[in-house]
Design an enzyme around this catalytic site. Structure first.
Site, mmCIF file in Angstrom:
data_model
loop_
_atom_site.group_PDB
_atom_site.id
_atom_site.type_symbol
_atom_site.label_atom_id
_atom_site.label_comp_id
_atom_site.label_asym_id
_atom_site.label_seq_id
_atom_site.Cartn_x
_atom_site.Cartn_y
_atom_site.Cartn_z
ATOM 1 N N LYS A 43 28.172 58.430 2.566
ATOM 2 C CA LYS A 43 28.547 59.598 1.750
ATOM 3 C C LYS A 43 29.863 60.193 2.254
ATOM 4 O O LYS A 43 30.300 59.896 3.380
ATOM 5 C CB LYS A 43 27.431 60.636 1.831
ATOM 6 N N TYR A 271 54.579 81.066 10.443
ATOM 7 C CA TYR A 271 54.275 82.291 9.700
ATOM 8 C C TYR A 271 53.778 83.389 10.636
ATOM 9 O O TYR A 271 52.970 83.138 11.533
ATOM 10 C CB TYR A 271 53.169 82.019 8.672
HETATM 11 C C1 LIG Z 1 23.865 62.543 5.981
HETATM 12 C C2 LIG Z 1 22.455 62.153 6.059
HETATM 13 C C3 LIG Z 1 22.028 61.214 7.004
HETATM 14 C C4 LIG Z 1 22.944 60.623 8.055
HETATM 15 O O1 LIG Z 1 23.081 61.546 9.107
HETATM 16 P P1 LIG Z 1 23.756 61.113 10.499
HETATM 17 O O2 LIG Z 1 23.370 62.217 11.407
HETATM 18 O O3 LIG Z 1 25.215 61.046 10.271
HETATM 19 O O4 LIG Z 1 23.176 59.815 10.872
HETATM 20 C C5 LIG Z 1 20.702 60.821 6.980
HETATM 21 N N1 LIG Z 1 19.841 61.334 6.071
HETATM 22 C C6 LIG Z 1 20.208 62.251 5.158
HETATM 23 C C7 LIG Z 1 19.197 62.763 4.198
HETATM 24 C C8 LIG Z 1 21.513 62.705 5.131
HETATM 25 O O5 LIG Z 1 21.881 63.622 4.228
#
Ligand SMILES: *Cc1c(COP(=O)(O)O)cnc(C)c1O
Length: 388
Positions: A43, A271
């Protein structure tokens, strides 16, 4: 940590080492039970590492599932796989909510969906029937995170019994997500999860792929890997708990000095002149700013690495540039290499704490303006540039 090969890719870039990805994957594979599936979590543009490239690599490494947050990410992988004609494919799952309007698109593309209402199951079944296909689903249980999933576990068991009767629904998975507050709170969540599994088994229902652990969960609870582990951070080389094997962060964020000037006592930088000097200082300008994904919170707080030494970030970070003090660093020139994170001298975790955030937030916000330069065996093997 990063490769030292010669190349002429200059400017702000994320260097990503695919040999290290393979090492991390192989270590994870060796250290989890052999019958447990590995889902690569890709993701958020694969935590900034590029969705398509990481999907290709993880498939080639033997990853069993790809998981994303929403349907558009899943469809993007599916379209990429079809276009590139990769033969060895893996199932793709959406871990978040897919709206009912999108059910047909999802079924057409063979995307596994997360569901936790009977209404969604019925509508998804209708969508799949109309397409003469089967929709694979993983039912989500809320065991205490209070984000998504069945909160009422009696209802979950009842509904799952109905779902498995549906003609075009295949209940492939059952899962939950841990809050990871401490071992006691996690134990309560695992117990609730196990309770549902046992209640289903008592009714003769065995769900093939049960899963609860993300990266930290997998490390903290090796006995709780169930049938699959959902691996994000660990693949990319990060874990906030000690791991029984070595992980190598696969990304180094770099740039090169774009300008150098002396400023005199009484002058300010950037800035609002939040940084003023009371003596002559040598200042370098870097062509990287918060629009590239470097947290603005690092203004007057963070540092970068140049010639193996720390150069403090001075003044407010701008959208596209920032300034660092290089008075104490010998041999700085226009074009000198600058490491923003990812070397032993400045790990991402250190940068994240200086910016009062976590590693994933920084990785996932590295913007499309930053080209991703891939290395394998010390050689550049691919460049992903979202603009050109
Ligand atoms: C993002 C996510 C993961 C992966 O998490 P990590 O800590 O990066 O391994 C696993 N399960 C769900 C439901 C997630 O949203």
């Amino acid at each position: 940590m990063h490769t030292n090969s010669t190349y002429d890719v200059k400017g702000t870039r994320a260097e990503i080492n695919l040999s290290f990805l393979k090492k991390n994957f192989d270590e994870i594979r060796k250290n989890i039970r052999s019958n447990v599936l590995i889902a690569g979590v890709v993701k958020a543009n694969a935590y900034g590492h590029d969705l398509h490239t990481m999907s290709d690599e993880l498939i080639a490494l033997g990853c069993d599932y790809l998981m994303v947050a929403n349907l558009r990410e899943a469809l993007s992988i599916r379209a990429h796989i079809e276009k590139s004609g990769v033969k060895a494919s893996v199932p793709i799952m959406v871990m978040g909510v897919t709206t009912q309007d999108d059910f047909k698109r999802a079924v057409k593309a063979d995307i596994t969906l997360t569901i936790f209402t009977l209404e969604d199951a019925n509508l998804l079944n209708d969508a799949a029937l109309s397409l003469k296909k089967t929709a694979k689903v993983h039912v989500k249980l809320d065991t205490g995170f209070n984000r998504l999933g069945y909160k009422d576990h009696h209802l979950a068991v009842e509904d799952i019994q109905k779902m498995i009767q549906m003609q075009a629904i295949m209940v492939e998975g059952l899962f939950t997500h841990l809050a990871l507050k401490d071992r006691d709170s996690d134990a309560i969540q695992f117990n609730r999860f196990d309770h549902v599994i046992h209640a289903l088994e008592a009714k003769g229902i065995k769900i093939p792929i049960k899963h609860a652990c993300d990266s930290i969960g997998t490390i903290a609870y090796p006995e709780r890997q169930y049938d699959l582990v959902r691996m994000g951070a660990l693949l990319y080389g990060y874990c906030s708990r000690p791991t029984p094997f070595e992980l190598i962060p696969i990304m180094t964020l770099k740039t090169n000095i774009s300008a150098i000037k002396w400023i005199e006592a009484g002058e300010g930088v950037s800035y609002d002149y939040t940084y003023m000097v009371n003596e002559r200082r040598l200042i370098a300008t870097l062509p990287v700013g918060y629009a590239d994904g470097v947290p603005r919170a690092l203004s007057n707080q963070g540092y970068v690495i140049i010639n193996g030494m720390r150069a403090p970030i001075v003044g407010l970070m701008c959208m596209d540039q920032c300034m660092v003090d290089i008075t104490a660093i010998p041999n700085c020139k226009i074009g000198s290499e600058v490491i923003l994170f990812g070397s032993a001298l400045l790990p991402l975790g250190v940068l994240a704490s200086l910016a009062k955030t976590n590693r994933n937030e920084i990785l996932s916000r590295i913007s499309m303006r930053v080209p991703r330069v891939y290395y394998r065996d010390q050689e550049i093997c691919k460049i992903v540039d979202y603009l050109l």
